[in-house]
Scaffold this motif. Structure first.
Motif, PDB file in Angstrom:
ATOM      1  N   ASN A  23       0.868  -1.179   0.000  1.00  0.00           N
ATOM      2  CA  ASN A  23       0.000   0.000   0.000  1.00  0.00           C
ATOM      3  C   ASN A  23       0.903   1.226   0.000  1.00  0.00           C
ATOM      4  O   ASN A  23       1.818   1.316   0.825  1.00  0.00           O
ATOM      5  CB  ASN A  23      -0.895   0.021   1.232  1.00  0.00           C
ATOM      6  CG  ASN A  23      -1.863  -1.145   1.256  1.00  0.00           C
ATOM      7  OD1 ASN A  23      -2.114  -1.777   0.236  1.00  0.00           O
ATOM      8  ND2 ASN A  23      -2.408  -1.433   2.426  1.00  0.00           N
ATOM      9  N   ASP A  25       1.064   5.476  -0.032  1.00  0.00           N
ATOM     10  CA  ASP A  25       0.330   6.740   0.120  1.00  0.00           C
ATOM     11  C   ASP A  25       1.233   7.951   0.011  1.00  0.00           C
ATOM     12  O   ASP A  25       0.839   9.060   0.336  1.00  0.00           O
ATOM     13  CB  ASP A  25      -0.434   6.767   1.446  1.00  0.00           C
ATOM     14  CG  ASP A  25       0.481   6.772   2.661  1.00  0.00           C
ATOM     15  OD1 ASP A  25       1.703   6.548   2.499  1.00  0.00           O
ATOM     16  OD2 ASP A  25      -0.020   6.985   3.772  1.00  0.00           O
ATOM     17  N   THR A  49      -2.720  -1.506 -10.148  1.00  0.00           N
ATOM     18  CA  THR A  49      -2.964  -0.695  -8.959  1.00  0.00           C
ATOM     19  C   THR A  49      -4.457  -0.651  -8.679  1.00  0.00           C
ATOM     20  O   THR A  49      -5.283  -0.745  -9.590  1.00  0.00           O
ATOM     21  CB  THR A  49      -2.435   0.744  -9.130  1.00  0.00           C
ATOM     22  OG1 THR A  49      -3.074   1.340 -10.253  1.00  0.00           O
ATOM     23  CG2 THR A  49      -0.931   0.766  -9.310  1.00  0.00           C
ATOM     24  N   THR A  50      -4.767  -0.499  -7.393  1.00  0.00           N
ATOM     25  CA  THR A  50      -6.153  -0.391  -6.936  1.00  0.00           C
ATOM     26  C   THR A  50      -6.226   0.797  -5.991  1.00  0.00           C
ATOM     27  O   THR A  50      -5.435   0.872  -5.036  1.00  0.00           O
ATOM     28  CB  THR A  50      -6.564  -1.674  -6.175  1.00  0.00           C
ATOM     29  OG1 THR A  50      -6.297  -2.816  -6.990  1.00  0.00           O
ATOM     30  CG2 THR A  50      -8.034  -1.634  -5.796  1.00  0.00           C
ATOM     31  N   ILE A  52      -7.266   2.799  -2.861  1.00  0.00           N
ATOM     32  CA  ILE A  52      -7.720   2.397  -1.524  1.00  0.00           C
ATOM     33  C   ILE A  52      -7.697   3.601  -0.599  1.00  0.00           C
ATOM     34  O   ILE A  52      -7.150   4.649  -0.939  1.00  0.00           O
ATOM     35  CB  ILE A  52      -6.830   1.266  -0.937  1.00  0.00           C
ATOM     36  CG1 ILE A  52      -5.376   1.724  -0.825  1.00  0.00           C
ATOM     37  CG2 ILE A  52      -6.938  -0.010  -1.762  1.00  0.00           C
ATOM     38  CD1 ILE A  52      -4.470   0.763  -0.065  1.00  0.00           C
ATOM     39  N   ASN A  53      -8.283   3.447   0.584  1.00  0.00           N
ATOM     40  CA  ASN A  53      -8.175   4.435   1.658  1.00  0.00           C
ATOM     41  C   ASN A  53      -7.462   3.772   2.818  1.00  0.00           C
ATOM     42  O   ASN A  53      -7.780   2.633   3.175  1.00  0.00           O
ATOM     43  CB  ASN A  53      -9.555   4.924   2.111  1.00  0.00           C
ATOM     44  CG  ASN A  53     -10.154   5.855   1.098  1.00  0.00           C
ATOM     45  OD1 ASN A  53      -9.524   6.811   0.686  1.00  0.00           O
ATOM     46  ND2 ASN A  53     -11.374   5.560   0.674  1.00  0.00           N
ATOM     47  N   MET A  54      -6.522   4.493   3.399  1.00  0.00           N
ATOM     48  CA  MET A  54      -5.777   3.972   4.542  1.00  0.00           C
ATOM     49  C   MET A  54      -6.300   4.642   5.808  1.00  0.00           C
ATOM     50  O   MET A  54      -7.276   5.394   5.761  1.00  0.00           O
ATOM     51  CB  MET A  54      -4.280   4.203   4.327  1.00  0.00           C
ATOM     52  CG  MET A  54      -3.779   3.365   3.145  1.00  0.00           C
ATOM     53  SD  MET A  54      -2.058   3.546   2.701  1.00  0.00           S
ATOM     54  CE  MET A  54      -1.203   3.134   4.190  1.00  0.00           C
ATOM     55  N   ALA A  60      -4.823   6.273  -1.042  1.00  0.00           N
ATOM     56  CA  ALA A  60      -3.584   5.564  -1.344  1.00  0.00           C
ATOM     57  C   ALA A  60      -3.820   4.634  -2.529  1.00  0.00           C
ATOM     58  O   ALA A  60      -4.929   4.560  -3.080  1.00  0.00           O
ATOM     59  CB  ALA A  60      -3.120   4.768  -0.123  1.00  0.00           C
ATOM     60  N   MET A  62      -2.957   0.554  -3.803  1.00  0.00           N
ATOM     61  CA  MET A  62      -2.405  -0.766  -3.540  1.00  0.00           C
ATOM     62  C   MET A  62      -1.763  -1.236  -4.832  1.00  0.00           C
ATOM     63  O   MET A  62      -2.406  -1.298  -5.875  1.00  0.00           O
ATOM     64  CB  MET A  62      -3.502  -1.748  -3.109  1.00  0.00           C
ATOM     65  CG  MET A  62      -2.951  -3.137  -2.825  1.00  0.00           C
ATOM     66  SD  MET A  62      -4.143  -4.279  -2.055  1.00  0.00           S
ATOM     67  CE  MET A  62      -5.527  -4.159  -3.166  1.00  0.00           C
ATOM     68  N   SER A  64      -0.105  -4.248  -6.807  1.00  0.00           N
ATOM     69  CA  SER A  64      -0.089  -5.711  -6.813  1.00  0.00           C
ATOM     70  C   SER A  64       0.753  -6.182  -7.983  1.00  0.00           C
ATOM     71  O   SER A  64       0.665  -5.644  -9.081  1.00  0.00           O
ATOM     72  CB  SER A  64      -1.504  -6.265  -6.942  1.00  0.00           C
ATOM     73  OG  SER A  64      -2.321  -5.814  -5.889  1.00  0.00           O
TER      74      SER A  64
END
Length: 171
Positions: A23, A25, A49-50, A52-54, A60, A62, A64
């Motif tokens: 992850n 950010d 990439t995905t 996301i929220n951290m 942010a 992710m 992979s």
């Protein structure tokens, strides 16, 4: 119309793969794109990439990476060196994929490569390779969607011929 110029060796992608995940950010889109390119160059099977929220609602990404197990250590090193992350997660996956073969076909825009997916030795799916769609669109100054549609129609016809042949039907 479409002529099969060359039938390349079947590409058997690995059945067992690893997924590396971090992850992020605190990077820029440019650095992330560069990292993705470097990972693909080093042998990653796929990188994506995905969003996301951290914690604390921070946006942010992710990252992979799918890889053959023998490439895991080198790719993990690259991710850690290039991303600024302090660690990453990894897990092993078993997967089922179609056998893949590649063939050269003709189109009014020029020759291109098609990927054909086989299940139990029989062709069940096919599509033009993206890099060829892109190159022909650039070369002829045409929209990508127009070239994609034209090549997909040729590939569809080629797939039907392969399927007829596999089933013992003649066209």
């Amino acid at each position: 119309m479409s002529e099969d110029h060359a039938h390349h060796d079947i590409d058997n992608t690995p059945r067992n793969v690893v997924e590396l995940v971090i992850n992020i950010d605190d990077t820029t889109p440019e650095l992330l794109a560069s990292l993705q390119d470097k990972l693909m160059t080093q042998g990653a099977l796929d990188v994506w990439t995905t969003p996301i929220n951290m914690k604390a609602g921070r946006p942010a990404v992710m990252l992979s990476v799918l890889a053959a197990p023998e490439d895991q250590d080198q790719l993990a090193e690259t991710i850690l060196r290039e991303s600024g992350a302090f660690g990453l997660r990894h897990r092993a996956w078993d997967r089922t994929t179609l056998e893949r073969s590649f063939t050269q076909l003709d189109s009014p825009l020029g020759p291109f490569t098609a990927k054909v997916g086989h299940l139990h030795g029989k062709p069940i799916a096919a599509k033009p390779e993206w890099r060829d769609i892109y190159q022909l669109a650039q070369q002829h100054n045409l929209p990508l969607t127009a070239v994609q549609n034209e090549l997909a129609a040729i590939v569809h016809q080629h797939l039907k011929q392969l399927q007829d042949r596999a089933e013992g039907r003649t066209s």
